[in-house]
Scaffold this active site. Structure first.
Site, short mmCIF file in Angstrom:
data_model
loop_
_atom_site.label_atom_id
_atom_site.label_comp_id
_atom_site.label_asym_id
_atom_site.label_seq_id
_atom_site.Cartn_x
_atom_site.Cartn_y
_atom_site.Cartn_z
N THR A 267 52.14 -0.38 50.53
CA THR A 267 52.16 1.09 50.43
C THR A 267 53.52 1.69 50.76
O THR A 267 53.85 2.77 50.26
CB THR A 267 51.14 1.72 51.40
OG1 THR A 267 51.40 1.23 52.71
CG2 THR A 267 49.73 1.41 50.99
N THR B 76 44.02 -0.51 54.89
CA THR B 76 45.39 -0.03 54.92
C THR B 76 45.47 1.48 55.16
O THR B 76 44.79 2.25 54.47
CB THR B 76 46.05 -0.33 53.55
OG1 THR B 76 45.75 -1.66 53.19
CG2 THR B 76 47.55 -0.11 53.62
N GLU B 77 46.30 1.88 56.11
CA GLU B 77 46.54 3.30 56.41
C GLU B 77 45.24 4.05 56.74
O GLU B 77 45.15 5.26 56.54
CB GLU B 77 47.24 4.01 55.23
CG GLU B 77 48.44 3.28 54.65
CD GLU B 77 49.71 3.42 55.48
OE1 GLU B 77 49.63 3.98 56.60
OE2 GLU B 77 50.78 2.95 55.02
N LEU B 78 44.25 3.33 57.22
CA LEU B 78 42.92 3.89 57.47
C LEU B 78 42.33 4.59 56.24
O LEU B 78 41.57 5.55 56.37
CB LEU B 78 42.91 4.84 58.67
CG LEU B 78 43.01 4.21 60.06
CD1 LEU B 78 42.60 5.24 61.13
CD2 LEU B 78 42.13 2.97 60.23
#
Lengths: 398, 421
Positions: free
Chosen positions: A347, A145-147
């Protein structure tokens, strides 16, 4: 030889309602169904459908030499299934060409890896299952997620059988090193690390329509020339971005579709270039070195850290109180409760509470008692209170 | 010779009235005027026209012309203005800006700041005072004091015999936590010195008036606020009460109301008891700070917020609570304590309040004594005998409240004024 590796993130959260104190105890219905459907329809019309069509055309035009990768979150796939099966079919057609790779991630687009590795693995498994169910496909590459990445993520991804993992090519980690190579990951045996070339990625994702930018207007041949310049000092240019860049963040009238339409042929004009998916990159190139990322890196904001989601105490309180419930929630075995709990982990909820860019002198301060970040926190807290009450009731009756 | 109540004609200056009220002042004006008219007093009530639709505090929108209608014995006169009682001059500038943004209104309609607005309001008052029929002038709080003074002058020019009564619901010392704005203070002081009689809503406020404004205590009459009791029969069940003990704050999020003290009390209680939830209702210039502070104190998941509520939802909020806490650092009266009791919710109130002078069935502590406040709240939550005592006796006590009492006290003052003593 330079390989261009496109990866697009496809995600929409279940946004929360403005849940009032009087709704606490109503038990469920936390999400704003109408708004979520509205946004899904809007983005489908502006981005997903036209961009999918364009990419399908480009694959045919280039006889399969143009290739891309997607990561679709479990919760956007659910939303497609429920409201936009046509969009889901359009993605399925793309995957059927064999030129499109799918990546794995957390089903609910969460930061579970930082709070509970057990829950993290569970969510990745759920995603894997969903992808198999809808696409008959088993991803080989993992992107968190989100790198969000550190050595531990590489270790966990390797344990789960992935050949590669994506991360941000942040300057403060790389230093003098280039993101345009494949790397090994510290603490893992053999998993390969692909790093985002954030300059070239952000030229498309953020600067494309900025008229004050020296690169404006960005044309396909100009961009191809920048890619060609990597020849001789790199193997791969990783262009990682939100899919919504095409048509939603950059509107159609910015020329983003035209740019994409001409990009493959401009890139391929140089016989040394090609397009590769992440797993092909991992196959094709040997790692040049090992990267040691102890601290957590992400692709968000200029800080490239966790501050977009965990920068203030409202965010940290919300997320830690949510994960505190893990054991009790799981014990109930109540699927609706577990699903709601997981959807709250997305997130985006914490991103909405971000106050980093908040201007204190803002006139709006007076008109709205609470501005958006505070409103999001208030709604989240009310929902969390309701969730806890449901949990208590389950535990009591059990 | 004593005056008959029926002959009393009051020219009354106010600046907010439900549903266009942002706090207790409008509620008090409504209660008092209802009480007075029940006794046969005739009132002409002058009100600035509030652009309620533009402010989210105002949920219901009434057309302006309804203010010009005669409602029983009260006649409303609307004066164009955007005055709100709890605005600082800084906020007022923002309000004007906002109105322009929303309405495209020209700035010169409203004047450039709060104080020119006060002058504009008094100019209208002058006009009204020249044409209307009255024998007592009664004005509520500082923004209307210049209007009262000018009205009395006009009456004198017309050869009318009147008295000026200034009614102090709050002083600048209360609103600012003891750091008054000099200009506002000056207006208050001039208004009080021009007055023939001063009414304060409590002994507490009388002390401030005599101590800080140099007023002869003999001129100051205490008339406590009240409430017209009515049983509101809602039997709504609040599920949250089955799971948690709930403690309510309800008021503007401004320094006067002590929302930060409430948080410290909440923090203290949370250290002792994990099962209490704190509901904070209201908005104001401290809203954002308070929300962030709750999280910073580590009780972010225990404090539940709501924007300003209106009408029936206020009653619901009281009923949702096991105890109502008034943590004000300086509260001239504190009508919310009575509203809470009316809704069967026991109260713990700050000693620095007017209402604590007359309420018997409540618990009282200094607002700054966080530990004692917390102890008393926990006692109400967990001691069933104390709780029942407060509830049952409190309900008996609150049933006796009526605005007739303060209205009659006002009428006595009117009569003395008319008799010229």
């Amino acid at each position: 030889m330079v390989s261009v590796c496109f990866y697009f993130q496809v995600h929409q959260p279940y946004r929360l309602k403005k849940y009032s104190i009087f709704e606490i105890g109503n038990g469920g219905k936390y999400f704003d169904e109408e708004k979520n459907r509205e946004i899904l329809n809007k983005v489908s019309g502006k981005c997903y459908l036209p961009a999918n069509n364009l990419i399908l055309d480009l694959i045919h035009e280039t006889d399969g030499r143009f290739k891309v990768a997607y990561s679709l979150t479990g919760i956007i796939l659910e939303q497609f299934e429920e409201h936009r099966p046509d969009v889901l079919e359009s993605f399925q057609r793309l995957v059927d060409t064999g030129c499109v790779e799918l990546l794995d991630e957390t089903y609910h687009h969460t930061l579970a890896a930082l709070y509970s590795e057990k829950e993290f693995k569970e969510q990745v498994k759920l995603h894997r299952k969903k992808i198999r169910q809808l696409f008959g496909y088993k991803p080989k590459i993992f992107r968190n997620t989100e790198l969000v990445y550190n050595n531990r993520i590489a270790y966990l991804a390797e344990q789960m059988g992935y050949a590669g993992v994506l991360a941000e090519g942040a300057d403060y980690i790389l230093g003098w090193r280039s993101p345009n190579f494949v790397y090994r990951a510290k603490m893992a045996k053999d998993i390969r690390l692909l790093l985002k070339n954030y300059r070239l990625s952000d030229d498309i994702a953020f600067r494309f329509s900025q008229r004050g930018w020296e690169g404006w207007p960005l044309t396909a041949d100009k961009f191809a020339a920048w890619v060609n310049a990597v020849n001789g000092n790199g193997n791969v240019v990783n262009l990682f971005m939100d899919y919504e860049t095409i048509g939603e963040h950059q509107w159609e009238d910015t020329g983003i579709f035209e740019f994409l339409r001409y990009l493959p042929r401009e890139i391929l004009r140089n016989p040394d270039n090609d397009f590769k998916t992440p797993s092909e990159v991992v196959e094709a190139y040997e790692p040049v070195a090992e990267i040691d990322m102890r601290q957590v890196v992400s692709w968000a904001d200029i800080e490239r850290d966790l501050s977009a989601w965990l920068g203030n105490q409202m965010q940290r309180t919300s997320i830690s109180k949510l994960y505190e419930l893990e054991d009790k929630i799981e014990k109930t075995g109540d699927q609706k409760l577990i699903d709601d709990w997981r959807r709250l982990q997305t997130t985006d909820h914490f991103y909405y509470m971000c106050t980093k860019w908040f201007n204190d002198g803002d006139v709006h301060k007076y008109f709205n008692a609470y501005d958006r970040p505070h409103d999001s926190f208030i709604a989240f807290t009310n929902v969390l209170t309701d969730l806890r009450m449901r949990l208590n009731e389950k535990s009591m009756s059990a | 010779m004593s005056t008959r109540t029926q002959n009393i004609k009051v020219l009354m200056f106010g600046w907010e009235f439900p549903p266009f009220n942002s706090g207790g002042l409008g509620v008090a004006c409504q209660g008092l005027t209802r009480g007075l008219t029940r006794q046969g007093v005739e009132i002409l009530f002058v009100l600035p026209k509030i652009h309620g639709a533009l402010n989210e505090d105002y949920m219901r929108i009434l057309s302006a012309e309804s203010f010009n209608k005669k409602v029983g014995k009260i006649t409303f006169k609307a004066v164009d203005s955007i005055l709100k009682p709890y605005m600082s001059s800084k906020n007022y500038r923002l309000e004007i800006t906002g109105l322009e943004a929303f309405m495209g209104e020209a700035k010169d309609i409203y004047g450039s700041d709060l104080f020119s607005e006060v002058r504009r309001y008094s100019a209208h008052a002058k006009n009204i005072a020249l044409h209307e029929d009255y024998n007592v002038i009664h004005c509520h709080d500082w923004l209307t004091f210049p209007a009262g003074i000018v009205a009395k002058k006009m009456a004198e020019l017309r050869g009318l015999k009147t008295s000026l009564i200034t009614h102090v619901h709050a002083t600048e010392f209360d609103r600012t936590g003891g750091i008054p704005n000099q200009y506002v203070y000056d207006i208050e002081k001039v208004g009080m010195h021009h007055a023939d009689y001063i009414i304060t809503v409590s002994e507490y406020t009388k002390n401030i008036v005599t101590k800080h404004y140099g007023i002869d205590p003999k001129k100051v009459h205490v008339v406590h606020n009240s409430i017209d009791f009515s049983e509101n029969g809602t039997e709504e069940e609040f599920k949250i009460k089955k799971h948690y003990k709930t403690v309510l704050f309800l008021g503007r999020m401004t320094i006067q109301k002590g929302p930060d003290h409430f948080l410290w009390i909440a923090k203290r209680i949370s250290e002792l008891d994990d099962n209490v939830r704190f509901i904070m209702v209201g908005s104001g210039d401290m809203s954002r700070y308070i929300v962030e502070e709750a999280a910073n104190m580590g009780i972010g998941d225990k404090v539940l917020f709501s924007d300003f509520l209106n009408g029936r939802d206020v009653d619901r909020a009281y009923r949702m609570a096991d105890v109502y806490v008034m943590s004000s650092i300086s509260e001239p009266f504190g009508i919310t304590a009575l509203e809470a009791m009316k809704n069967h919710t026991p109260v713990v109130i700050s000693k620095q309040s007017g209402v604590s002078e007359i309420l018997k069935n409540c618990l009282v502590a200094d607002f700054w004594d966080v530990n004692l406040m917390a102890d008393k709240i926990l006692s109400v939550l967990y001691n069933p005998e104390l709780r029942n005592q407060l509830l049952e006796e409190g309900l008996k006590e609150i049933r006796k409240f009526s605005w007739d009492r303060p209205a009659n006290q006002c009428i006595e003052i009117y009569k003395r004024a008319l008799a010229g003593c």
